[in-house]
Design an enzyme around this catalytic site. Structure first.
Site, PDB file in Angstrom:
ATOM      1  N   THR A  91      -1.580 -10.764  -1.474  1.00  0.00           N
ATOM      2  CA  THR A  91      -0.718 -11.608  -0.642  1.00  0.00           C
ATOM      3  C   THR A  91      -0.636 -13.001  -1.269  1.00  0.00           C
ATOM      4  O   THR A  91       0.064 -13.862  -0.779  1.00  0.00           O
ATOM      5  CB  THR A  91      -1.332 -11.752   0.776  1.00  0.00           C
ATOM      6  OG1 THR A  91      -2.725 -12.055   0.629  1.00  0.00           O
ATOM      7  CG2 THR A  91      -1.178 -10.479   1.563  1.00  0.00           C
ATOM      8  N   ASP A 140      -6.549  -3.302  -3.572  1.00  0.00           N
ATOM      9  CA  ASP A 140      -5.884  -4.164  -2.607  1.00  0.00           C
ATOM     10  C   ASP A 140      -6.571  -5.533  -2.650  1.00  0.00           C
ATOM     11  O   ASP A 140      -7.732  -5.631  -3.055  1.00  0.00           O
ATOM     12  CB  ASP A 140      -6.037  -3.526  -1.213  1.00  0.00           C
ATOM     13  CG  ASP A 140      -4.993  -4.061  -0.243  1.00  0.00           C
ATOM     14  OD1 ASP A 140      -4.112  -4.821  -0.666  1.00  0.00           O
ATOM     15  OD2 ASP A 140      -5.072  -3.712   0.949  1.00  0.00           O
ATOM     16  N   THR A 161       0.839  -1.206   0.000  1.00  0.00           N
ATOM     17  CA  THR A 161       0.000   0.000   0.000  1.00  0.00           C
ATOM     18  C   THR A 161       0.874   1.255   0.000  1.00  0.00           C
ATOM     19  O   THR A 161       0.534   2.260  -0.625  1.00  0.00           O
ATOM     20  CB  THR A 161      -0.915  -0.004   1.249  1.00  0.00           C
ATOM     21  OG1 THR A 161      -1.608  -1.250   1.275  1.00  0.00           O
ATOM     22  CG2 THR A 161      -1.909   1.133   1.221  1.00  0.00           C
TER      23      THR A 161
HETATM   24  P1  ADP Z   1       0.947  -3.846   2.878  1.00  0.00           P
HETATM   25  O1  ADP Z   1       0.104  -2.997   1.988  1.00  0.00           O
HETATM   26  O2  ADP Z   1       1.993  -4.615   2.146  1.00  0.00           O
HETATM   27  O3  ADP Z   1       0.139  -4.729   3.791  1.00  0.00           O
HETATM   28  P2  ADP Z   1       1.709  -1.307   4.045  1.00  0.00           P
HETATM   29  O4  ADP Z   1       2.211  -0.597   2.844  1.00  0.00           O
HETATM   30  O5  ADP Z   1       0.355  -0.928   4.536  1.00  0.00           O
HETATM   31  O6  ADP Z   1       1.791  -2.875   3.848  1.00  0.00           O
HETATM   32  O7  ADP Z   1       2.795  -1.103   5.204  1.00  0.00           O
HETATM   33  C1  ADP Z   1       2.459  -1.134   6.579  1.00  0.00           C
HETATM   34  C2  ADP Z   1       3.184  -0.026   7.320  1.00  0.00           C
HETATM   35  O8  ADP Z   1       4.565  -0.343   7.339  1.00  0.00           O
HETATM   36  C3  ADP Z   1       3.077   1.333   6.636  1.00  0.00           C
HETATM   37  O9  ADP Z   1       2.065   2.106   7.230  1.00  0.00           O
HETATM   38  C4  ADP Z   1       4.418   1.970   6.861  1.00  0.00           C
HETATM   39  O10 ADP Z   1       4.398   2.748   8.040  1.00  0.00           O
HETATM   40  C5  ADP Z   1       5.345   0.811   7.090  1.00  0.00           C
HETATM   41  N1  ADP Z   1       6.205   0.538   5.929  1.00  0.00           N
HETATM   42  C6  ADP Z   1       6.001  -0.358   4.952  1.00  0.00           C
HETATM   43  N2  ADP Z   1       7.018  -0.371   4.075  1.00  0.00           N
HETATM   44  C7  ADP Z   1       7.898   0.541   4.505  1.00  0.00           C
HETATM   45  C8  ADP Z   1       9.183   0.974   4.039  1.00  0.00           C
HETATM   46  N3  ADP Z   1       9.746   0.447   2.942  1.00  0.00           N
HETATM   47  N4  ADP Z   1       9.817   1.940   4.730  1.00  0.00           N
HETATM   48  C9  ADP Z   1       9.274   2.456   5.861  1.00  0.00           C
HETATM   49  N5  ADP Z   1       8.081   2.067   6.365  1.00  0.00           N
HETATM   50  C10 ADP Z   1       7.393   1.132   5.714  1.00  0.00           C
END
Ligand code: ADP
Length: 362
Positions: free
Chosen positions: A171, A122, A78
């Site tokens: 996922t 998503d 995300t």
């Molecule tokens: P996904 O969509 O893969 O489930 P998210 O993008 O929502 O994961 O990430 C979850 C949290 O982790 C985000 O809100 C952010 O604060 C942190 N995060 C994710 N990737 C990074 C990154 N590369 N650097 C810093 N923080 C990150």
């Protein structure tokens, strides 16, 4: 064959996607989420490739090709999807595959999409087949075929859309159909983060949350965060709360260790649910192999929760292996649970998967 009408008078604005997170945590999540791709820690190769694709789209003045991001939850899918529109200076719409039950649910997003804008879906693996098929011409030729009316009076209208970019996150890339997967020009897989990368994220986010933290504590929280930034953020928030209410507001190693222990998080970063999963396979299924559904039933948990949230890190930490016959604990899992592997235990890495391999151990 008569086609289902997909458009009715009620089809107006995109439905709201209701997040199942409490509002305060959501606010903090937004505050901690990096705003620009450059501010993201780790995933350097993915970042470089996406940056090239974004720069090329900007230079050509064309929409970015459709992007598919896959990987376990909390690794930054995300975050990439929200940073990319900023880099392109275009608008973003967010939808979830779980709420797009029929083509009419997707239609408002497609018709509202501005030229070059991003539509982020998503959990795209949850799209029903009919919605997926409805999306093919939208992705390929920026048009949709809409059936109006029913029965003999039904007619199909071809509607053009403004060129847009779809970013899909999943996922479970294995659950995507090949035709859908093939329509994404850029496909990226996100990996777990190293402890150094997670320490950096913890330090940066401690500063954003205005809490003092020393390096040893940041490393401790990172090492207990299952290679996942979202977990690191959650652990950091808990340690911060503990430091605020039980210490003098500063995170020291002692404070971090005590706070994490209170949550039942062990030195590998496994929480109560992870250990219950391992203990169930050990106690009830004699170490496996066992099907994940059986483990889920025993734990009274959804199978998806185990496969999406619990297993990816346990597999990566080599505490469990997956074979055609089911999940099996490794010697490392026995040691982690403080149990000696049975005498006839064969290393799970040598888990025989067919008769031919079986002979290797005789
Ligand atoms: P996904 O969509 O893969 O489930 P998210 O993008 O929502 O994961 O990430 C979850 C949290 O982790 C985000 O809100 C952010 O604060 C942190 N995060 C994710 N990737 C990074 C990154 N590369 N650097 C810093 N923080 C990150």
């Amino acid at each position: 064959m008569a086609r289902e009408p997909i458009l009715s008078a009620e089809d107006t604005a995109p439905p709201e996607v209701a997040p199942a997170i409490d509002p305060q945590q959501r606010e903090e999540d937004v505050a901690l989420r990096p705003k620009r791709m450059e501010d993201m820690v780790g995933q350097r190769e993915v970042y470089e490739r996406l940056k090239i694709a974004v720069d090329a789209a900007l230079i050509r003045g064309e929409p970015l090709g459709h992007v598919l991001l896959d990987g376990p939850p909390g690794l930054g899918k995300t975050t990439f999807a929200t940073c990319i529109p900023r880099a392109l200076d275009v608008s973003l719409q967010i939808a979830s595959g779980a709420t797009l039950a029929a083509p009419k649910d997707l239609l408002p997003y497609l018709t509202n999409a501005e030229e070059g804008s991003i539509l982020f879906i998503d959990e795209i693996h949850r799209l029903p087949k009919a919605v997926e098929e409805f999306m093919y011409p939208a992705m390929e030729d920026f048009r949709v075929d809409i059936t109006l009316g029913e029965g003999v009076s039904a007619r199909t209208v071809n509607m053009s859309l403004r060129p847009f970019t779809l970013i899909g996150a999943t996922t479970r890339s294995g659950m995507l159909s090949a035709p859908l997967r093939d329509r994404f020009q850029v496909r990226e897989h996100l990996e777990f983060y190293s402890e150094d990368e997670l320490s950096e994220i913890v330090r940066r986010n401690a500063a954003k949350l205005r809490i003092e933290i020393d390096d040893a504590s940041a490393e401790k929280i990172a090492s207990c965060s299952r290679g996942t930034p979202r977990v690191a953020n959650n652990r950091l928030r808990w340690v911060r709360d503990y430091a605020t209410s039980r210490a003098d507001g500063k995170i020291t190693l002692d404070v971090a260790q005590t706070a994490l222990k209170m949550l039942g998080i062990d030195h590998m970063g496994l929480d109560v649910q992870d250990r219950k999963y391992l203990e169930t396979i050990l106690r009830v299924f004699h170490g496996g192999p066992v099907g994940v559904e059986a483990v889920a039933h025993t734990l009274n948990t959804a199978t998806d929760t185990l496969t999406d949230e619990v297993e990816p890190f346990l597999l990566r930490a080599e505490l469990v292996v997956r074979s055609p016959r089911g999940r099996k604990l490794t010697a490392a899992a026995y040691h982690h649970l403080g149990v000696t592997p049975p005498v006839d235990f064969r290393s799970a890495f040598a888990e025989p998967i067919d008769a031919e391999q079986e002979r290797l151990f005789e």
